[in-house]
Enzyme design. Structure first.
Site, PDB file in Angstrom:
ATOM      1  N   THR A 163       0.829  -1.202   0.000  1.00 37.51           N
ATOM      2  CA  THR A 163       0.000   0.000   0.000  1.00 37.51           C
ATOM      3  C   THR A 163       0.866   1.255   0.000  1.00 37.51           C
ATOM      4  O   THR A 163       0.403   2.342  -0.306  1.00 37.51           O
ATOM      5  CB  THR A 163      -0.912   0.033   1.244  1.00 37.51           C
ATOM      6  OG1 THR A 163      -0.093  -0.175   2.399  1.00 37.51           O
ATOM      7  CG2 THR A 163      -1.965  -1.050   1.191  1.00 37.51           C
ATOM      8  N   GLY A 180       2.862  -6.950   8.751  1.00 40.43           N
ATOM      9  CA  GLY A 180       3.467  -6.941  10.083  1.00 40.43           C
ATOM     10  C   GLY A 180       2.529  -7.395  11.185  1.00 40.43           C
ATOM     11  O   GLY A 180       2.964  -7.685  12.289  1.00 40.43           O
ATOM     12  N   TRP A 229       6.074  -1.222   5.486  1.00 46.54           N
ATOM     13  CA  TRP A 229       4.859  -0.769   4.794  1.00 46.54           C
ATOM     14  C   TRP A 229       4.850   0.702   4.407  1.00 46.54           C
ATOM     15  O   TRP A 229       3.989   1.140   3.637  1.00 46.54           O
ATOM     16  CB  TRP A 229       3.610  -1.141   5.577  1.00 46.54           C
ATOM     17  CG  TRP A 229       3.531  -0.632   6.983  1.00 46.54           C
ATOM     18  CD1 TRP A 229       4.198  -1.121   8.059  1.00 46.54           C
ATOM     19  CD2 TRP A 229       2.720   0.438   7.478  1.00 46.54           C
ATOM     20  NE1 TRP A 229       3.844  -0.407   9.192  1.00 46.54           N
ATOM     21  CE2 TRP A 229       2.947   0.550   8.873  1.00 46.54           C
ATOM     22  CE3 TRP A 229       1.810   1.326   6.882  1.00 46.54           C
ATOM     23  CZ2 TRP A 229       2.306   1.496   9.674  1.00 46.54           C
ATOM     24  CZ3 TRP A 229       1.184   2.262   7.682  1.00 46.54           C
ATOM     25  CH2 TRP A 229       1.424   2.345   9.045  1.00 46.54           C
ATOM     26  N   ASN A 247       6.646  -3.361  13.448  1.00 47.89           N
ATOM     27  CA  ASN A 247       6.579  -4.150  14.677  1.00 47.89           C
ATOM     28  C   ASN A 247       6.741  -5.645  14.423  1.00 47.89           C
ATOM     29  O   ASN A 247       6.454  -6.130  13.338  1.00 47.89           O
ATOM     30  CB  ASN A 247       5.219  -3.913  15.343  1.00 47.89           C
ATOM     31  CG  ASN A 247       4.076  -4.289  14.424  1.00 47.89           C
ATOM     32  OD1 ASN A 247       3.797  -3.568  13.478  1.00 47.89           O
ATOM     33  ND2 ASN A 247       3.441  -5.430  14.660  1.00 47.89           N
ATOM     34  N   ASP A 290       2.828  -3.069  19.471  1.00 45.43           N
ATOM     35  CA  ASP A 290       2.596  -2.668  18.077  1.00 45.43           C
ATOM     36  C   ASP A 290       2.947  -1.189  17.902  1.00 45.43           C
ATOM     37  O   ASP A 290       2.181  -0.408  17.359  1.00 45.43           O
ATOM     38  CB  ASP A 290       1.145  -2.953  17.646  1.00 45.43           C
ATOM     39  CG  ASP A 290       0.894  -2.614  16.171  1.00 45.43           C
ATOM     40  OD1 ASP A 290       1.881  -2.395  15.433  1.00 45.43           O
ATOM     41  OD2 ASP A 290      -0.280  -2.562  15.766  1.00 45.43           O
ATOM     42  N   ASP A 292       5.631  -0.078  16.170  1.00 39.79           N
ATOM     43  CA  ASP A 292       5.904   0.162  14.761  1.00 39.79           C
ATOM     44  C   ASP A 292       6.851   1.331  14.412  1.00 39.79           C
ATOM     45  O   ASP A 292       6.404   2.472  14.200  1.00 39.79           O
ATOM     46  CB  ASP A 292       4.529   0.482  14.133  1.00 39.79           C
ATOM     47  CG  ASP A 292       4.263  -0.317  12.872  1.00 39.79           C
ATOM     48  OD1 ASP A 292       5.069  -1.148  12.518  1.00 39.79           O
ATOM     49  OD2 ASP A 292       3.215  -0.076  12.246  1.00 39.79           O
TER      50      ASP A 292
END
Lengths: 547, 249
Positions: A163, A180, A229, A247, A290, A292
């Site tokens: 994306t 992830g 991402w 993450n 999470d 990230d």
């Protein structure tokens, strides 16, 4: 007969290193590969921004998932990608459609992680895009005709897709991947811009026998997440490619993956010619929140203790900003973008997390910020003129419970659940602030009604642009945070505004289109947001023509 | 209609669906950040909590998904008992208050199990994600994989024949192709018209589907390309196992 306003380029003089400012063109996802989201254009400035009017409007026609894109502008043509991998080339002066491309999905295709796309890359006469079924396509920049298409990995097996916008470095198009929050092992891939041939793959989790694999328990490295991402940055002088790695999976339960879990929650510096790791800096060893390390890597130079340093700034989802030396990955400083942050008590002078407060199995814990992020992926902006970094932040918390779950390849693997909550003593809210990028000293803070989930744009005209969930696109005085102009675009903002010039005229362009995973979470916290209207529109503003 | 009826009948005879199991599956597969939210309180996907759905609608949507949306067909990933448990759990949410749930999950903590092993070790190797290039990158077997090379559903022959084909096989479909300005490379031509050629460039793993002006492309004779050049990431023992799996198909 219209008079053209003189278009002056303020020289954003940077003593050392790269100039990350854009000029007529907005060539890369983050403006330039330094990811400043700053333009040296100053025809539109504090003195005349109140006169901005719409010049043209373009509707993509598909509001599902909103419009998350950063448009690219090259030589008077704007390239926009929308949900389900549609691409439009538009005359950037008039909005006339030059071509459109619709990616063909397999018949049995099911969207995972949502239909949105954050942008294309344009270089070498080609437009590059990652797809929801995990392919990379190259289109002819002039016609939109597909030139090549390559599968990164079977999307049905990996539970992943693309994306984020690709980044072109020399003759390579570099593309990350989601996944992830699934049982998947992340990677970053480079393809030849001409042929689409695969050139290298960097696994974000080292395999058995490779250095770093010992930071994973048992077979957990095979399913450990580490998505790429969002889009990385590039320093041509150092020839280093910087990519943020997300993450580890499972998100909230780390019982099966004891260890620091390299290179998740790290910024990795790679040789773009080979994909080999030069160094890494891990922000969060063994992440169980999470949080990230997935967002932009802002490459800037600034004095630290009296010495000019080449630096890299990265804000993570836990609301912590890490500044490192971008020549070697050494920790420089850390500062929070939110007030409500209790997952750690702080960061040591060596960059280590202090006082970790982790989710627990079978127990509900109140943790701040929310998994939605002390900031979301929408990017901040850096002005070399003011030497300030502008970023949004969200003050919200959550009740979170960790749950051991077994990994199933390519399936979601969260290891827990969460419910967003107000922070202690006040209603959840968002803000946009101006900060010293090294010390985090705050110069001003703007407080909107709802959290801001659109990227920030800053210009040499000392203007900060962004949009809100209700549909207002607005300009603040970059020096004070005072609102100078606003315009209701009809749908909320989740994309990234840009600025560019055609024939000596400066334009400001913004996507409008409420959507994305986080838009849903916002509705949990602010129930009225469930009724915020969707959309998928590009709106371009300029100054009135003088007569 | 008959399917639904049969389902309902099967339901009647089946033991009561396990709500706790349904909640666990829901929290892992449906509540996640991208979809229906914790206890169905809504996220990007619609809110389920506090809403009433026709049972047949729930059965249909959960089993078959909704075309052109993010709602998948869970019959592909869940067994009958688990499907029924999830359906029952979502039904149970209809009586719940339309607020996000606060209560601590009543589910007992469980030890995470190792990933479920594939039926045949050769199949696991065929789709082994730790291999940069794996068989499934180019071949479909049993409805999984990517269809660049031939599907292997009816791979004929003994395990030994198949192993020989994997290691030493030549492919007649693979031709040497020359494009103006590039060195010749092995390719599978998939489409050819007077002005356009589409081919899989095998000089890359995974292969690149390239669309080229016909005038720039010269399609040569069958290539001396060998399938064995692709399988270097596998040991001989692994290839034997894969051959054994394919011969059992």
């Amino acid at each position: 007969m219209r008079l053209l306003l003189p278009l002056a380029f303020t020289c954003a003089v940077v003593a050392l290193g790269q100039d990350g400012a854009t000029k007529e063109n907005w060539t890369d996802y983050g403006g330039t590969p330094a990811s400043w989201r700053y333009s040296s254009l100053d025809q539109i400035n504090r003195s005349n921004v109140a006169k901005l009017t719409p010049k043209w409007i373009f509707q993509t026609g598909d509001p599902d998932g909103g419009l998350n894109v950063t448009p690219i502008v090259v030589d008077g043509v704007m390239y926009v990608s929308s949900s389900r991998n549609r691409v439009f080339a538009l005359d950037a002066e008039t909005g006339r459609e030059i071509w459109q491309y619709r990616y063909q999905f397999p018949k049995d295709f099911i969207v995972s992680y949502g239909p949105w796309n954050r942008g294309v890359a344009v270089a070498h006469g080609r437009v590059f895009m990652g797809t929801l079924d995990n392919h990379v396509v190259a289109l002819d920049q002039k016609t939109g005709r597909e030139l090549w298409k390559v599968n990164v990995e079977d999307y049905k097996q990996c539970g992943c897709n693309i994306t984020g916008a690709p980044l072109v470095v020399k003759n390579k198009v570099i593309v990350g991947v989601t996944g992830g929050d699934s049982a998947h092992r992340g990677y970053l891939n480079a393809f030849d811009v001409e042929t689409g041939r695969h050139l290298w793959r960097f696994w974000t989790i080292p395999a058995k026998g490779e250095p770093g694999n010992e930071t994973w328990e048992g077979d957990s490295w095979k399913y450990g997440g580490g998505a790429t991402w969002m889009t990385g940055s590039y320093d041509p002088e150092l020839n280093l490619l910087y990519w943020p790695v997300g993450n580890p999976a499972a998100d909230f339960y780390g019982g099966g993956r004891r260890g620091s879990n390299l290179y998740t929650d790290s910024v990795v510096a790679l040789d773009p010619d080979t994909g080999k790791l030069k160094w890494y800096h891990q922000q969060i060893p063994h992440d169980v929140w999470d949080f990230d390390t997935a967002y932009e890597c802002v490459l800037f130079d600034a004095p630290v203790d009296g010495r000019m340093r080449k630096l890299l700034l990265n804000v993570n989802k836990g609301g912590m900003t890490f500044v490192i030396d971008r020549t070697n990955g050494k920790f420089v400083s850390a500062w929070p973008v939110v007030k409500h942050l209790n997952w750690i008590t702080g960061v040591s002078p060596e960059g280590e997390l202090l006082g970790r407060n982790e989710p627990e199995v079978g127990k509900t814990k109140f943790l701040c910020p929310s998994i939605g992020g002390g900031r979301s992926w929408n990017q901040g902006a850096y002005s070399p003129k003011l030497k300030w970094y502008f970023t949004t932040g969200i003050e919200w918390c959550q009740d979170v419970t960790a749950t051991p779950e077994e990994p199933r390849e390519g399936q979601f693997w969260f290891g827990g659940s969460f419910t967003p909550k107000d922070p202690p003593g006040e209603r959840a809210h968002g803000h946009l602030g101006a900060y010293d990028p090294v010390t985090g000293k705050r110069h001003w803070l703007y407080k909107p009604t709802y959290p801001l989930l659109a990227s920030v744009l800053v210009t040499a005209g000392d203007l900060v642009f962004t949009g809100d969930p209700e549909g207002y696109f607005f300009a603040l005085d970059a020096r004070t945070g005072e609102k100078l102009w606003s315009f209701q675009t009809g749908s909320g903002h989740r994309g990234s505004s840009i600025t560019y010039a055609v024939k000596g005229r400066q334009y400001i362009a913004t996507p409008s289109g409420w959507g994305s995973a986080l838009a849903g979470m916002v509705a949990q916290m602010w129930p009225e947001a469930e009724k915020f209207r969707g959309g998928s529109t590009i709106i371009v503003f300029g100054l009135p023509e003088e007569r | 209609m008959t399917i639904v009826l049969a389902l309902l009948l099967a339901q009647a005879a089946a033991p009561a669906p396990d709500l706790a199991r349904g909640e666990k599956i829901f929290s892992q597969s449906c509540a996640i950040g991208y979809c229906h939210g914790a206890k169905g309180a809504a996220n990007r996907g619609p809110r389920l909590r506090g809403r009433h759905f026709e049972r047949q609608y729930l059965i249909r949507v959960i089993r078959d998904g909704i075309a052109n949306t993010a709602m998948p067909a869970f019959k592909a990933t869940l067994n009958e008992a688990d499907l029924n448990a999830v359906i029952a759990y979502v039904e149970s949410l209809s009586g719940a208050a339309d607020t996000s749930g606060h209560e601590v999950s009543s589910l007992p903590a469980v030890k995470p199990a190792a990933p479920v092993a594939e039926a045949h070790p050769g199949r696991s190797l065929f789709f082994d994600a730790t291999k940069g290039t794996r068989c499934g990158s180019c071949h479909v077997v049993d409805n999984q994989g990517v269809a660049v090379g031939p599907a292997l559903a009816r791979a004929a022959g003994t395990s030994a024949d198949i192993l020989n084909a994997i290691q030493k096989g030549k492919a007649n479909r693979v031709r040497m192709v020359t494009i103006r300005g590039e060195a010749p490379f092995p390719a599978i031509v998939v489409e050819q018209s007077s002005d356009t050629v589409r081919l899989y460039d095998l000089n890359s793993m995974t292969p690149v589907l390239r669309t080229l002006p016909a005038r720039d492309v010269t399609i040569g004779p069958a290539s001396d390309w060998l399938h064995g050049s692709l399988v270097r990431g596998y040991t001989a023992a692994e290839l034997t196992m894969i051959a054994s799996y394919l011969s059992s198909q």
